[in-house]
Design a protein around this motif. Structure first.
Motif: not given
Length: 63
Positions: A8-14, A50-59
């Motif tokens: 629900a949070r992931c926007t697929g920015i990559g 990658a987890v720490e860098g997720c801007p939407t906190l999806a990971l």
């Protein structure tokens, strides 16, 4: 460790794919594909980044 995605949070920015391409992949529709649900040997630092860098906190990582 297990990788958990809040879809629900992931926007697929990559960003995760750019940091750890052997674990994360964004498909053609912008959905995140986990290539491994468990952190593979030798890439723990990249996955953590990658987890720490997720801007939407999806990971997140779980034991």
């Amino acid at each position: 460790m297990k990788i958990v995605v809040d879809r629900a949070r992931c926007t697929g920015i990559g960003i995760c794919e750019a940091i750890a391409p052997t674990v994360f992949e964004v498909d053609d529709d912008g959905g995140l594909v986990l290539l491994s649900q468990l952190v593979p040997h030798g890439v723990a630092a990249e996955v953590a980044e990658a987890v720490e860098g997720c801007p939407t906190l999806a990971l997140r990582l779980e034991p």
